[in-house]
Scaffold this motif. Structure first.
Motif, PDB file in Angstrom:
ATOM      1  N   UNK A 195     -29.412 -65.833   8.311  1.00 59.70           N
ATOM      2  CA  UNK A 195     -29.016 -64.205   8.736  1.00 59.70           C
ATOM      3  C   UNK A 195     -30.022 -64.207   9.846  1.00 59.70           C
ATOM      4  N   UNK A 196     -31.305 -64.325   9.518  1.00 61.85           N
ATOM      5  CA  UNK A 196     -32.196 -64.260  10.838  1.00 61.85           C
ATOM      6  C   UNK A 196     -31.918 -64.807  12.016  1.00 61.85           C
ATOM      7  N   UNK A 197     -31.662 -66.110  11.811  1.00 65.21           N
ATOM      8  CA  UNK A 197     -31.131 -66.859  13.196  1.00 65.21           C
ATOM      9  C   UNK A 197     -29.924 -66.165  13.939  1.00 65.21           C
ATOM     10  N   UNK A 198     -28.832 -65.832  12.786  1.00 67.73           N
ATOM     11  CA  UNK A 198     -27.723 -65.273  13.545  1.00 67.73           C
ATOM     12  C   UNK A 198     -27.881 -64.079  14.094  1.00 67.73           C
ATOM     13  N   UNK A 199     -28.846 -63.105  13.483  1.00 62.86           N
ATOM     14  CA  UNK A 199     -29.129 -61.709  14.137  1.00 62.86           C
ATOM     15  C   UNK A 199     -29.866 -62.040  15.344  1.00 62.86           C
ATOM     16  N   UNK A 200     -30.636 -62.900  15.384  1.00 62.09           N
ATOM     17  CA  UNK A 200     -31.442 -63.117  16.577  1.00 62.09           C
ATOM     18  C   UNK A 200     -30.783 -63.459  17.775  1.00 62.09           C
ATOM     19  N   UNK A 201     -29.939 -64.513  17.502  1.00 57.55           N
ATOM     20  CA  UNK A 201     -28.913 -64.886  18.455  1.00 57.55           C
ATOM     21  C   UNK A 201     -27.872 -64.070  18.897  1.00 57.55           C
ATOM     22  N   UNK A 202     -27.487 -63.032  17.914  1.00 59.23           N
ATOM     23  CA  UNK A 202     -26.451 -62.138  18.399  1.00 59.23           C
ATOM     24  C   UNK A 202     -27.230 -61.144  19.192  1.00 59.23           C
ATOM     25  N   UNK A 203     -28.366 -60.823  19.165  1.00 60.20           N
ATOM     26  CA  UNK A 203     -29.165 -59.984  20.316  1.00 60.20           C
ATOM     27  C   UNK A 203     -29.057 -60.558  21.812  1.00 60.20           C
ATOM     28  N   UNK A 204     -28.821 -62.080  21.766  1.00 58.77           N
ATOM     29  CA  UNK A 204     -28.394 -62.240  23.041  1.00 58.77           C
ATOM     30  C   UNK A 204     -27.086 -62.649  23.326  1.00 58.77           C
ATOM     31  N   UNK A 205     -26.502 -61.625  23.655  1.00 60.31           N
ATOM     32  CA  UNK A 205     -24.757 -61.774  23.887  1.00 60.31           C
ATOM     33  C   UNK A 205     -24.450 -62.722  24.731  1.00 60.31           C
ATOM     34  N   UNK A 206     -23.677 -63.783  24.237  1.00 59.94           N
ATOM     35  CA  UNK A 206     -23.103 -64.725  25.419  1.00 59.94           C
ATOM     36  C   UNK A 206     -21.686 -64.769  25.681  1.00 59.94           C
ATOM     37  N   UNK A 207     -21.303 -65.388  26.686  1.00 64.14           N
ATOM     38  CA  UNK A 207     -19.705 -65.638  27.042  1.00 64.14           C
ATOM     39  C   UNK A 207     -19.258 -66.654  26.043  1.00 64.14           C
ATOM     40  N   UNK A 208     -18.101 -66.374  25.597  1.00 62.90           N
ATOM     41  CA  UNK A 208     -17.370 -67.328  24.681  1.00 62.90           C
ATOM     42  C   UNK A 208     -16.536 -68.255  25.634  1.00 62.90           C
TER      43      UNK A 208
ATOM     44  N   UNK B 130     -32.614 -70.068   2.522  1.00 61.95           N
ATOM     45  CA  UNK B 130     -31.807 -70.757   3.522  1.00 61.95           C
ATOM     46  C   UNK B 130     -30.987 -69.449   3.997  1.00 61.95           C
ATOM     47  N   UNK B 131     -30.560 -68.613   2.857  1.00 60.71           N
ATOM     48  CA  UNK B 131     -29.604 -67.730   3.409  1.00 60.71           C
ATOM     49  C   UNK B 131     -30.171 -66.526   4.390  1.00 60.71           C
ATOM     50  N   UNK B 132     -31.554 -66.136   3.914  1.00 61.10           N
ATOM     51  CA  UNK B 132     -32.194 -65.295   4.717  1.00 61.10           C
ATOM     52  C   UNK B 132     -32.615 -65.998   6.199  1.00 61.10           C
TER      53      UNK B 132
ATOM     54  N   UNK C  32     -36.753 -60.587   9.395  1.00 62.75           N
ATOM     55  CA  UNK C  32     -37.798 -61.584   9.481  1.00 62.75           C
ATOM     56  C   UNK C  32     -38.665 -61.368   8.218  1.00 62.75           C
ATOM     57  N   UNK C  33     -38.724 -60.021   7.715  1.00 61.50           N
ATOM     58  CA  UNK C  33     -39.613 -60.021   6.437  1.00 61.50           C
ATOM     59  C   UNK C  33     -38.644 -60.632   5.296  1.00 61.50           C
ATOM     60  N   UNK C  34     -37.459 -60.266   5.290  1.00 53.75           N
ATOM     61  CA  UNK C  34     -36.659 -61.052   4.228  1.00 53.75           C
ATOM     62  C   UNK C  34     -37.099 -62.350   4.057  1.00 53.75           C
ATOM     63  N   UNK C  35     -37.069 -63.067   5.458  1.00 52.58           N
ATOM     64  CA  UNK C  35     -37.402 -64.574   5.494  1.00 52.58           C
ATOM     65  C   UNK C  35     -38.649 -64.924   4.958  1.00 52.58           C
ATOM     66  N   UNK C  36     -39.685 -64.097   5.012  1.00 49.75           N
ATOM     67  CA  UNK C  36     -41.020 -64.403   4.528  1.00 49.75           C
ATOM     68  C   UNK C  36     -41.245 -64.108   3.194  1.00 49.75           C
ATOM     69  N   UNK C  37     -40.297 -63.127   2.599  1.00 46.58           N
ATOM     70  CA  UNK C  37     -40.339 -62.813   1.186  1.00 46.58           C
ATOM     71  C   UNK C  37     -39.670 -64.034   0.584  1.00 46.58           C
ATOM     72  N   UNK C  38     -38.653 -64.496   1.183  1.00 44.84           N
ATOM     73  CA  UNK C  38     -37.894 -65.950   0.491  1.00 44.84           C
ATOM     74  C   UNK C  38     -38.906 -67.044   0.641  1.00 44.84           C
TER      75      UNK C  38
END
Length: 420
Positions: free
Chosen positions: A212-225, A207-209, A130-136
């Protein structure tokens, strides 16, 4: 007079005389007993010979039997191979982030749909992301400000150069002053281009930050594939996970399959698409071979065969079942019913009717199925083979065929059914 009142010597003499008088009667009884034993020893063999080995003068018993000629048919034999049942569509869900497990949302046996949350992870790296997003975002704002300033400077330089051109034409300024104004214009143009590149790079970084934040945030909610049943769960609340840690296994039991390891002989006797019978706990399931590995395992020398099971949703994953693969096959083989073959000291034989007599005939046999066995030697297609077993049947016995012994040539469908 009583013997007790006589003198001892006289009593002894009288006892000897009485014994001599009784001895002839005892000898007769012994003689009669010996004569009876001798008579039995002579009569019993005669009776036995009459009952079990009748002579030409006695009428010989005729045994009614069933007999058929050997039939040509296709025969296959099977071999049972134990394999492991599993879902054809099965996946192990892995963690995409490291952190502490905050919540486990499922347990073994639960049914889930694709996209359902299986567990929630708390990760410190999310704060850093999240800090990386803010810095970007700040970098983008700064680059935008610099571009705006550069564009304003460019506009000012363009106005100045236009005015200097007019002054130079009226000879109010020198050529060097005009050239200086032109150089300032070119510098302003380069500054705008640099600012634009800086803004573009800042936007890419942002955009990259953000991704990454969205991916990481989504990865914290592990979902069935996939949709299916949760077979087992590997994590509990407060467990610390690393990336690629297994969380749970989900299998779709709409299609179940059996995986077996077979020998080279069985692998060569079967092809993809062949039907296979599969049995577990006395229940039989229909199966179809879907895959046969082209190479053997380097360690075991066995081939992997996968069998798709029909209507086998009741089977549980990782249980053991037996598949019956074809292990040998013979086309156009001369066969007799299994029940017609007997064995003595490892030698197979049958009874063949020759001129109304049962003749014990040794044969050579090959493969067999549930009903028939192939004969590779000892019989001809015209032999009359006794198919019904009887404890009274013996070599050389007179026999007659029952009315139900008429031979029927099996059609192709019957041959195929016998082979399967």
């Amino acid at each position: 007079m009583s013997l007790k009142k006589l003198p001892r010597a006289l009593r002894a003499r009288l006892s000897v005389q009485r014994g001599a008088q009784n001895r002839p009667g005892r000898a007769k009884r012994i003689l009669y007993l010996c004569l009876a034993v001798l008579a039995l020893a002579v009569v019993i063999p005669i009776l036995k010979n009459l009952l079990f080995h009748p002579g030409t003068d006695a009428p010989q018993a005729v045994l009614t039997v069933s007999a058929k000629m050997p039939q040509v048919r296709a025969v296959s034999c099977t071999a049972g191979v134990v394999g492991t049942v599993e879902a054809a569509d099965r996946t192990t869900v892995l963690s995409k982030a490291s952190g502490e497990v905050l919540e486990v949302c499922v347990k073994a046996g639960d049914t889930v749909q694709a996209g359902d949350v299986l567990c929630v992870i708390d990760s410190d790296s999310l704060t850093g992301s999240r800090l990386s997003v803010d810095s970007a975002s700040v970098a983008v704002s700064s680059a935008q400000t610099q571009l705006t300033a550069a564009e304003q400077s460019l506009q000012q330089a363009q106005r100045t150069y236009t005015r200097y051109q007019t002054l130079y034409e009226s000879e109010d300024i020198s050529l060097s002053e005009l050239e200086q104004s032109q150089n300032q214009l070119e510098d302003a143009e380069r500054a705008v281009e640099t600012a634009r590149n800086s803004l573009e790079q800042a936007q890419i970084s942002y955009s990259s930050a953000s991704d990454s934040y969205s991916t990481l945030r989504d990865s914290l909610y592990v979902r069935a594939s996939i949709s299916g049943e949760v077979e087992h769960v590997n994590v509990e609340v407060h467990d610390n996970l690393s990336v690629q840690s297994p969380i749970c296994t989900v299998s779709c039991k709409d299609e179940m399959q059996l995986t077996c390891r077979v020998s080279s002989r069985i692998a060569q006797q079967n092809t993809v698409g062949d039907a296979v019978a599969v049995e577990q706990d006395g229940v039989e399931y229909a199966g179809t071979i879907t895959e046969i590995s082209s190479g053997a395992d380097a360690d075991t020398g066995l081939y992997t065969v996968k069998v798709a099971l029909s209507d086998a949703q009741a089977l549980r994953s990782n249980t053991r079942s037996t598949a019956y693969f074809r292990s040998a096959h013979s086309d156009d083989a001369l066969t007799v019913p299994l029940g017609a073959v007997s064995y003595r000291s490892g030698q197979a034989y049958v009874y063949v009717i020759e001129d109304g007599i049962a003749v014990q005939t040794s044969i050579e046999t090959g493969i067999y199925d549930d009903s028939y066995i192939t004969v590779t030697g000892g019989l001809t297609a015209g032999s009359r083979v006794i198919t019904g077993w009887s404890s009274s049947l013996s070599d050389g016995m007179a026999v007659t065929e029952s009315d139900s012994s008429a031979d029927a040539v099996p059609d192709a469908a019957a041959q195929k059914g016998a082979a399967s």
